[in-house]
Scaffold this motif. Sequence first.
Motif, short mmCIF file in Angstrom:
data_model
loop_
_atom_site.label_atom_id
_atom_site.label_comp_id
_atom_site.label_asym_id
_atom_site.label_seq_id
_atom_site.Cartn_x
_atom_site.Cartn_y
_atom_site.Cartn_z
N PHE A 12 0.81 -1.21 0.00
CA PHE A 12 0.00 0.00 0.00
C PHE A 12 0.85 1.27 0.00
O PHE A 12 0.55 2.24 -0.71
CB PHE A 12 -0.94 0.02 1.21
CG PHE A 12 -2.07 -0.95 1.12
CD1 PHE A 12 -2.98 -0.90 0.07
CD2 PHE A 12 -2.24 -1.93 2.08
CE1 PHE A 12 -4.02 -1.79 -0.02
CE2 PHE A 12 -3.29 -2.83 2.00
CZ PHE A 12 -4.18 -2.77 0.95
N VAL A 13 1.91 1.27 0.80
CA VAL A 13 2.72 2.49 0.96
C VAL A 13 3.64 2.71 -0.24
O VAL A 13 3.73 3.83 -0.75
CB VAL A 13 3.53 2.42 2.27
CG1 VAL A 13 4.48 3.62 2.38
CG2 VAL A 13 2.60 2.37 3.47
N GLU A 14 4.28 1.64 -0.70
CA GLU A 14 5.29 1.79 -1.74
C GLU A 14 4.78 1.39 -3.13
O GLU A 14 4.76 2.21 -4.05
CB GLU A 14 6.53 0.96 -1.38
CG GLU A 14 7.19 1.43 -0.08
CD GLU A 14 8.37 0.56 0.32
OE1 GLU A 14 8.75 -0.32 -0.49
OE2 GLU A 14 8.88 0.73 1.44
N ASN A 15 4.33 0.16 -3.28
CA ASN A 15 3.94 -0.32 -4.62
C ASN A 15 2.78 0.46 -5.22
O ASN A 15 2.77 0.76 -6.41
CB ASN A 15 3.60 -1.81 -4.57
CG ASN A 15 4.81 -2.67 -4.25
OD1 ASN A 15 5.84 -2.17 -3.85
ND2 ASN A 15 4.70 -3.97 -4.42
N PHE A 16 1.77 0.75 -4.39
CA PHE A 16 0.62 1.51 -4.88
C PHE A 16 0.78 3.01 -4.68
O PHE A 16 -0.12 3.78 -5.02
CB PHE A 16 -0.66 1.02 -4.20
CG PHE A 16 -1.05 -0.39 -4.58
CD1 PHE A 16 -1.30 -0.74 -5.89
CD2 PHE A 16 -1.13 -1.37 -3.60
CE1 PHE A 16 -1.65 -2.04 -6.24
CE2 PHE A 16 -1.48 -2.68 -3.94
CZ PHE A 16 -1.73 -3.01 -5.26
N GLY A 17 1.91 3.43 -4.11
CA GLY A 17 2.25 4.85 -4.00
C GLY A 17 1.34 5.67 -3.11
O GLY A 17 1.17 6.86 -3.33
N LEU A 18 0.78 5.06 -2.05
CA LEU A 18 -0.14 5.80 -1.18
C LEU A 18 0.57 6.55 -0.06
O LEU A 18 -0.05 7.35 0.64
CB LEU A 18 -1.16 4.82 -0.56
CG LEU A 18 -2.09 4.10 -1.54
CD1 LEU A 18 -3.03 3.17 -0.77
CD2 LEU A 18 -2.90 5.11 -2.35
N GLY A 19 1.85 6.29 0.14
CA GLY A 19 2.56 6.95 1.22
C GLY A 19 2.00 6.53 2.57
O GLY A 19 1.49 5.41 2.73
N ASP A 20 2.06 7.44 3.55
CA ASP A 20 1.56 7.11 4.89
C ASP A 20 0.07 6.81 4.90
O ASP A 20 -0.43 6.13 5.82
CB ASP A 20 1.85 8.26 5.85
CG ASP A 20 3.31 8.30 6.27
OD1 ASP A 20 4.03 7.32 5.98
OD2 ASP A 20 3.73 9.30 6.89
N PHE A 21 -0.67 7.29 3.92
CA PHE A 21 -2.10 6.98 3.87
C PHE A 21 -2.34 5.46 3.74
O PHE A 21 -3.38 4.96 4.13
CB PHE A 21 -2.76 7.71 2.69
CG PHE A 21 -4.24 7.52 2.62
CD1 PHE A 21 -5.08 8.16 3.52
CD2 PHE A 21 -4.81 6.67 1.67
CE1 PHE A 21 -6.45 7.97 3.47
CE2 PHE A 21 -6.17 6.48 1.61
CZ PHE A 21 -7.00 7.13 2.52
N GLY A 22 -1.35 4.75 3.21
CA GLY A 22 -1.49 3.30 3.07
C GLY A 22 -1.65 2.59 4.39
O GLY A 22 -2.22 1.49 4.45
#
Length: 457
Positions: A50-60
């Motif tokens: 969520f944070v890295e692969n999907f690029g959501l950052g801390d929202f992941g």
Amino acid sequence: MEEKTSAPSEPKENQSFVRVFGGLGAMSFLTYMGEYASFIIVLVFLSNKFVENFGLGDFGYAFVGTISGAFLIASGLVAIYMGHLCDIYGRRRMMIIGCIVGSAALLSLILANSLTQLAPFAIATAASLTTLGIAHGTYTAATLAYGGDLAEKHRSMGKAYGLVDGAEFAGYAFGPALGTTVAFLADSTTAVFEMSTVMLLISAGLAVVFMPEIRPASAVLAAPMIMGASHDDHDDDHHDHEEGIHAGAHSHSATWADYVNAFRTPLVGVALLTTLVGAIGFSAFFSFVPLYAQRLEGLVPQFKYLFGYFASIMAITGVLFMVPLGHYEDRTERRMPYLVAGLIGAACSLSIVFFFPPSLPSFLIAAVAYGLSIGAVRVSQLVILAEASHPTNRAAIMGTNHALEHVGYGLAAVLIGTLIALPGALGGFVNAFRILSLILVVAGLAFLIYARWAKVK
């Protein structure tokens, strides 16, 4: 296929504890170890996606908290209902079903890894972890019930529950370290899921081979009485005796109203609330401090292969501290001061991690201190509940305590994940755990005020 049943009988003198309880102990240990070896890795797996692969950052981390929260809440609440199904269909059968369902849930995580779009991945992993939670609740209820049946038959209640409870804490204590080590050596998170899948399937095999079904004596005796009753037999003594057997056979039953009624006694209600708060604190450290350490591996290289060990150290410390503290509380006959000290101590322990520069010594100190603090909370509130309850309502109160414990675990996942995901200066790991520290301090002071007002020792 008809399952064999037996009533409690005189134990054979030549049967050792290992021979009688070995299958139960091995099965319990493998299920908990396999599950908790994967749990920390699941959190890392989800956060990386969520944070890295999907690029959501801390929202992941909001997704991480919500999905893991569903697993934790499901595992607690389903155990209540599964306990009743174990009485109907048999303990061993439910153990086997739970292990197979759990292994399927872990395998589905491996399949979810191939999904490249956010929505399908989120739905698939949420379904997988919720299913794993249901499996956990199923084999937990079954092993606890089977242990009680076996202990009643062989007159060793303390040993049986010490074995099952010890297996649970061993899973908490050593599972994260095992999962972290395997993930580091294999350089793969899915390798851990494969290992856990095999462990759960082996557990199902152990149940099949070494754990014959045992029926409680009341259920075995009640059936012939009901089948053999005459329509013309209205003797009062026989009627009273039959009612007594029915009561014995179904006295374990509980409804959702029983769990709500557990709060009617003010002291019990307050102690149950401490369970909720303590569980939030325990789960927050257990789940998110390893994630924070894994995120800091660039600053502290040792965290790359040690991030899961902090949860293990915290759990081991808590377990080792519980027994001597229980003996000490028996001598002093005081409980609430240690409970309050535990909550405030937990808040102070978190400050070591989140208010000081990250380092291996600071995380180790925090893990030990947090284990001591949460151990004090858990022992004290359980003693208060046991002393404030009565044999007629103790099972419902302890069942409510278990349910609230898992609700607290789930709330911690959702709460901390959401706080980390907040935008700007409000979000992030440090602010999330500063807020949690404040919650623990305020809760401790509130319970202290109540204890003084109600004159609780």
